[in-house]
Scaffold this active site. Structure first.
Site, PDB file in Angstrom:
ATOM      1  N   HIS A   1      23.928  -9.422  66.819  1.00  0.00           N
ATOM      2  CA  HIS A   1      25.118  -9.439  65.953  1.00  0.00           C
ATOM      3  C   HIS A   1      25.758 -10.820  65.997  1.00  0.00           C
ATOM      4  O   HIS A   1      26.039 -11.331  67.070  1.00  0.00           O
ATOM      5  CB  HIS A   1      26.135  -8.383  66.402  1.00  0.00           C
ATOM      6  CG  HIS A   1      25.840  -7.033  65.848  1.00  0.00           C
ATOM      7  ND1 HIS A   1      26.804  -6.104  65.578  1.00  0.00           N
ATOM      8  CD2 HIS A   1      24.679  -6.459  65.504  1.00  0.00           C
ATOM      9  CE1 HIS A   1      26.250  -5.010  65.084  1.00  0.00           C
ATOM     10  NE2 HIS A   1      24.951  -5.198  65.045  1.00  0.00           N
TER      11      HIS A   1
ATOM     12  N   TYR B   1      36.680  -3.463  64.139  1.00  0.00           N
ATOM     13  CA  TYR B   1      37.831  -3.117  64.989  1.00  0.00           C
ATOM     14  C   TYR B   1      39.058  -3.064  64.072  1.00  0.00           C
ATOM     15  O   TYR B   1      39.401  -4.071  63.453  1.00  0.00           O
ATOM     16  CB  TYR B   1      38.064  -4.205  66.044  1.00  0.00           C
ATOM     17  CG  TYR B   1      37.016  -4.271  67.139  1.00  0.00           C
ATOM     18  CD1 TYR B   1      35.791  -4.884  66.937  1.00  0.00           C
ATOM     19  CD2 TYR B   1      37.283  -3.732  68.408  1.00  0.00           C
ATOM     20  CE1 TYR B   1      34.837  -4.955  67.958  1.00  0.00           C
ATOM     21  CE2 TYR B   1      36.342  -3.810  69.435  1.00  0.00           C
ATOM     22  CZ  TYR B   1      35.127  -4.420  69.198  1.00  0.00           C
ATOM     23  OH  TYR B   1      34.194  -4.494  70.211  1.00  0.00           O
TER      24      TYR B   1
ATOM     25  N   PRO C   1      37.567  -0.367  77.164  1.00  0.00           N
ATOM     26  CA  PRO C   1      36.345  -0.749  76.458  1.00  0.00           C
ATOM     27  C   PRO C   1      36.560  -1.628  75.231  1.00  0.00           C
ATOM     28  O   PRO C   1      35.578  -2.082  74.629  1.00  0.00           O
ATOM     29  CB  PRO C   1      35.737   0.602  76.048  1.00  0.00           C
ATOM     30  CG  PRO C   1      36.871   1.559  76.055  1.00  0.00           C
ATOM     31  CD  PRO C   1      37.855   1.068  77.066  1.00  0.00           C
TER      32      PRO C   1
ATOM     33  N   LYS D   1      33.442  -5.451  77.653  1.00  0.00           N
ATOM     34  CA  LYS D   1      33.139  -6.328  78.785  1.00  0.00           C
ATOM     35  C   LYS D   1      32.557  -5.610  80.005  1.00  0.00           C
ATOM     36  O   LYS D   1      32.018  -6.265  80.905  1.00  0.00           O
ATOM     37  CB  LYS D   1      34.422  -7.050  79.248  1.00  0.00           C
ATOM     38  CG  LYS D   1      34.886  -8.108  78.298  1.00  0.00           C
ATOM     39  CD  LYS D   1      34.027  -9.335  78.378  1.00  0.00           C
ATOM     40  CE  LYS D   1      34.016 -10.048  77.065  1.00  0.00           C
ATOM     41  NZ  LYS D   1      32.789 -10.605  76.640  1.00  0.00           N
TER      42      LYS D   1
ATOM     43  N   TYR E   1      34.736 -12.977  73.479  1.00  0.00           N
ATOM     44  CA  TYR E   1      33.919 -11.807  73.144  1.00  0.00           C
ATOM     45  C   TYR E   1      32.451 -12.052  73.498  1.00  0.00           C
ATOM     46  O   TYR E   1      31.780 -11.179  74.044  1.00  0.00           O
ATOM     47  CB  TYR E   1      34.057 -11.478  71.651  1.00  0.00           C
ATOM     48  CG  TYR E   1      33.575 -10.088  71.290  1.00  0.00           C
ATOM     49  CD1 TYR E   1      34.473  -9.034  71.136  1.00  0.00           C
ATOM     50  CD2 TYR E   1      32.217  -9.826  71.109  1.00  0.00           C
ATOM     51  CE1 TYR E   1      34.033  -7.758  70.815  1.00  0.00           C
ATOM     52  CE2 TYR E   1      31.770  -8.557  70.784  1.00  0.00           C
ATOM     53  CZ  TYR E   1      32.684  -7.529  70.639  1.00  0.00           C
ATOM     54  OH  TYR E   1      32.245  -6.260  70.322  1.00  0.00           O
TER      55      TYR E   1
HETATM   56  C1  PHB Z   1      30.171   0.966  71.639  1.00  0.00           C
HETATM   57  O1  PHB Z   1      29.279   0.744  70.798  1.00  0.00           O
HETATM   58  O2  PHB Z   1      30.152   1.993  72.335  1.00  0.00           O
HETATM   59  C2  PHB Z   1      31.276  -0.003  71.807  1.00  0.00           C
HETATM   60  C3  PHB Z   1      31.225  -1.204  71.129  1.00  0.00           C
HETATM   61  C4  PHB Z   1      32.255  -2.111  71.271  1.00  0.00           C
HETATM   62  C5  PHB Z   1      33.320  -1.807  72.093  1.00  0.00           C
HETATM   63  C6  PHB Z   1      33.372  -0.622  72.784  1.00  0.00           C
HETATM   64  C7  PHB Z   1      32.353   0.301  72.646  1.00  0.00           C
HETATM   65  O3  PHB Z   1      34.330  -2.716  72.195  1.00  0.00           O
END
Ligand code: PHB
Ligand code: APR
Length: 395
Positions: free
Chosen positions: A72, A201, A295, A299, A387
């Protein structure tokens, strides 16, 4: 029984450490309280930084990751009905991340360790670690109905947030810094193609939402919900409707998620926590045993990997030169990165979620910060660098 490094826990931290030590010719034994199936099915995030991918390749676990992992080059932030793409390589000088589920990382590492590594015992529950400040620390555990003792040169606690190894650090020497957030995530896995080829997000008046994925045909989606939420109160249609509402954009009001059968549903609490120091005598803590993050910044797995990369290198240095310099520096080396990731995870969490007691003033501050990221290359670069992760030296 004796081993050089006794490893407690077969999550990503313990398994990756065992693989890196094996590669360096250092023997270890891994003790895991759960059974193999449980460990391989546990749902966690699935974003890997470059350094984590490099370490998995170096550990021999790059095959399926390279074939099935999805690189990505950015994420999308949504706020106030507006979408902003964060271009990782463009902002960071070429860095990117991979989408490859933690369940798959664990399966790959378990298969390798069982095929060609040192002992990995499932259903081996550690009850105590003794002698941290002696030359021969010991691990007490139960396996196949019997009490056993493993004597070690070193012990590494990779036993997660609820593990027992932390207690080997005397209470008077141990400090835990913690924050519990006033919201949780309701997460689902669905047999539905992701709506977009990158993660989204979203900040919204209705609360945070995240659209992630596991593969071209499986979506992973999250909604901010109040603490104590019962997943049974969220029938599938309610979840899809709420995700659509929170992910909505001003200009494409008609765009909707692809809906499909929901195969898994659970509520995850959100917490930040760091235990210091990460080493006491001959006992080391790594991964969730020492620190957890909410989450939102993706990280957790990467921090766990970074700890054991540093530790494996320190053991190899000790083996090659007799010097304990890198082992002695382990806690300080890791904590610098840990606190950076703690700050970033806290920032992402508190900028994107709506606190139940949040005032209009605080909401305006969040929106202003998100505008800043959308409008300023400097602010976007700060997000992209955090990130994609601080680079580690090559393993
Ligand atoms: C996930 O794909 O489970 C996931 C991805 C990004 C995040 C948290 C969880 O920030
Ligand atoms: N004896 C043996 N094993 C134990 C014990 C014990 N007393 N206590 C816990 N364990 C095992 C757990 O069953 C688990 O398999 O330790 C393992 C810890 O694994 P994780 O919780 O996955 O922790 P870690 O390897 O540090 O990985 C961190 O997990 O929580 C996510 O987001 C986090 O992705 C990150 C990753």
């Amino acid at each position: 029984m004796h081993t050089t490094v006794g490893i407690i826990g077969a999550g990503p931290a313990g398994l990756l450490l065992a693989r890196l030590l094996h590669r360096a010719g250092i023997d270890s034994v891994v003790l895991e309280s759960r059974d193999r199936d449980y460990v391989e099915q546990r749902q966690r995030a699935g974003i890997l930084e470059q350094a984590t991918v490099d370490a998995l390749r170096a550990a021999g676990a790059g095959g399926r990751l390279d074939a099935e992992g999805i690189p990505h080059d950015g994420i999308e932030l949504r706020h106030g009905g507006r979408a902003t793409r964060i271009d990782f390589p463009g902002l960071t000088g070429g860095r990117r991340v991979w989408v490859y589920a933690q369940t798959e990382v664990v399966k790959d590492l378990v298969a390798l360790q069982l095929a060609e590594g040192g002992p990995l015992h499932f259903e081996a529950e550690v009850t105590a670690v003794h002698g941290a400040d002696t030359d021969r620390p010991t691990i007490r555990y139960t396996h196949q109905g019997r009490e056993r003792i493993l004597s070690c040169d070193y012990v590494v606690g990779c036993d997660g947030f609820h593990g027992v190894t932390r207690q080997a650090v005397p209470a008077a020497e141990r400090r835990t810094h913690e924050r519990v957030y006033p919201y949780s995530w309701l997460g689902i896995l669905a047999d539905a193609p992701p709506v977009y080829d990158e993660l989204i997000y979203a900040h919204s008046e209705r609360g945070f939402a995240l659209a992630s994925m596991r593969s071209p045909s499986v979506s992973r989606l999250y909604l901010q919900v109040p603490n104590g939420t019962d997943p049974a109160d969220w029938p599938d249609e309610r979840i899809w409707d709420e995700l659509d509402a929170r992910l909505a954009l001003r200009d494409t009001a008609g765009a909707r998620l692809h809906r499909g059968p929901v195969t898994q549903k659970s509520v995850l609490p959100m917490r930040s926590s760091v235990t210091e120091p990460m080493r006491w005598g001959r006992v080391f803590l790594a991964g969730d045993a020492a620190h957890i993050v909410p989450p939102t910044g993706a990280k957790g797995l990467n921090l766990a990997a970074a700890d054991v990369i540093v530790l494996a290198r320190a053991f190899a240095h000790h083996r090659a030169t007799g010097s304990t310099e890198l082992l002695d520096a382990y806690s300080d080396t890791c904590l610098r990165r840990v606190w950076r990731a703690e700050h970033f995870s806290y920032f992402m969490t508190t900028t994107l979620h709506t606190d139940p007691g949040q005032s209009g003033f605080e909401t305006r501050l969040q929106l202003s910060q998100l505008d800043r990221i959308a409008d300023s290359r400097h602010a976007a670069t700060e997000l992209a660098e955090n990130y994609t992760g601080l680079p580690l030296d090559p393993v």
